[in-house]
Design a protein around this motif. Structure first.
Motif, short mmCIF file in Angstrom:
data_model
loop_
_atom_site.label_atom_id
_atom_site.label_comp_id
_atom_site.label_asym_id
_atom_site.label_seq_id
_atom_site.Cartn_x
_atom_site.Cartn_y
_atom_site.Cartn_z
N UNK A 26 0.84 -1.20 0.00
CA UNK A 26 0.00 0.00 0.00
C UNK A 26 0.87 1.25 0.00
N UNK A 27 0.53 2.18 -0.87
CA UNK A 27 1.20 3.47 -0.92
C UNK A 27 0.14 4.55 -0.78
N UNK A 28 0.34 5.48 0.17
CA UNK A 28 -0.67 6.53 0.31
C UNK A 28 -0.66 7.43 -0.92
N UNK A 29 -1.76 8.02 -1.22
CA UNK A 29 -1.82 8.88 -2.41
C UNK A 29 -0.94 10.12 -2.23
N UNK A 30 -0.30 10.52 -3.31
CA UNK A 30 0.56 11.71 -3.31
C UNK A 30 -0.30 12.94 -3.52
N UNK A 31 -0.10 13.97 -2.67
CA UNK A 31 -0.86 15.20 -2.80
C UNK A 31 0.05 16.27 -3.38
N UNK A 32 -0.04 16.55 -4.61
CA UNK A 32 0.69 17.62 -5.25
C UNK A 32 2.17 17.38 -5.39
N UNK A 33 2.67 16.29 -5.00
CA UNK A 33 4.10 16.00 -5.16
C UNK A 33 4.95 16.74 -4.15
N UNK A 34 5.41 17.94 -4.46
CA UNK A 34 6.23 18.72 -3.56
C UNK A 34 7.70 18.49 -3.77
N UNK A 35 8.11 17.30 -3.92
CA UNK A 35 9.50 16.99 -4.20
C UNK A 35 10.45 17.35 -3.08
N UNK A 36 11.63 17.78 -3.48
CA UNK A 36 12.72 18.05 -2.55
C UNK A 36 12.40 19.23 -1.65
N UNK A 37 11.80 20.28 -2.19
CA UNK A 37 11.52 21.47 -1.40
C UNK A 37 10.60 21.16 -0.23
N UNK A 38 9.60 20.37 -0.47
CA UNK A 38 8.67 20.01 0.59
C UNK A 38 9.33 19.09 1.60
N UNK A 39 10.18 18.21 1.14
CA UNK A 39 10.83 17.25 2.02
C UNK A 39 11.80 17.95 2.98
N UNK A 40 12.51 18.99 2.50
CA UNK A 40 13.52 19.67 3.31
C UNK A 40 13.08 21.06 3.76
N UNK A 41 11.80 21.34 3.79
CA UNK A 41 11.30 22.68 4.13
C UNK A 41 11.75 23.11 5.52
N UNK A 42 11.71 22.25 6.51
CA UNK A 42 12.10 22.62 7.86
C UNK A 42 13.59 22.95 7.92
N UNK A 43 14.42 22.12 7.29
CA UNK A 43 15.86 22.37 7.30
C UNK A 43 16.21 23.66 6.58
N UNK A 44 15.53 23.94 5.48
CA UNK A 44 15.78 25.18 4.75
C UNK A 44 15.38 26.38 5.60
N UNK A 45 14.25 26.30 6.29
CA UNK A 45 13.79 27.41 7.14
C UNK A 45 14.77 27.66 8.28
N UNK A 46 15.27 26.61 8.91
CA UNK A 46 16.23 26.77 10.00
C UNK A 46 17.53 27.37 9.47
#
Length: 152
Positions: A26-46
């Motif tokens: 089972x794979x949950x549905x992807x919402x809009x993708x986001x890619x690398x930016x979404x994955x590392x958003x917290x690290x980029x903000x810090x």
């Protein structure tokens, strides 16, 4: 009751499960993708926040320095002046361990504090005086020597 007994034959329909070729996890549905930016958003903000704080600290002395007020004394106003004369003139003036010149010495700039001032007249001896100077103060004194008599 022949139908009640278990048979060793497998049913004709394929079983669903891990061993079957049609099974996928089972794979949950992807919402809009986001890619690398979404994955590392917290690290980029810090990281950006750390850079901003670093820039504020680096530039703070020039931006946040208090402006010089008219009431604050400048470095020249914090200094004191000393004037020395002698009778007769031409005596050597020594302030602390530095020879300043010969009398008359006018407006010699010094930092506030206590100084040993020696006035040395050739053939007449020397006179020692302790002078305490305050910031912005001007002090003058005269040493008198008698002709032909050495000082005690």
């Amino acid at each position: 009751m022949a139908g009640d007994a278990p048979s060793s034959e497998e049913p004709s329909s394929p079983r669903s499960g891990q061993g079957s070729p049609s099974w996928e996890p089972y794979r949950p549905p992807q919402k809009g993708g986001g890619g690398v930016l979404r994955r590392y958003a917290f690290s980029i903000t810090v990281g950006i926040a750390a850079l901003a704080v670093g820039a504020l600290i680096y530039f703070a002395p020039t931006r946040l320095a208090p402006e010089r007020s008219a009431s604050l004394p400048t470095s020249d106003e914090r200094r004191a002046t000393l004037s020395v004369s002698s009778e007769p003139s031409g005596a050597v003036v020594i302030v602390g361990a530095d020879t300043v010149g010969t009398t008359p010495v006018n407006n010699h700039r010094l930092s506030p504090g206590a100084y040993l001032v020696t006035v040395d007249q050739q053939n007449s001896g020397s006179r020692d005086t302790v002078v305490t100077l305050s910031a912005g103060e001007s002090t003058a004194f005269t040493s008198r020597f008698s002709q032909g008599e050495p000082s005690p």
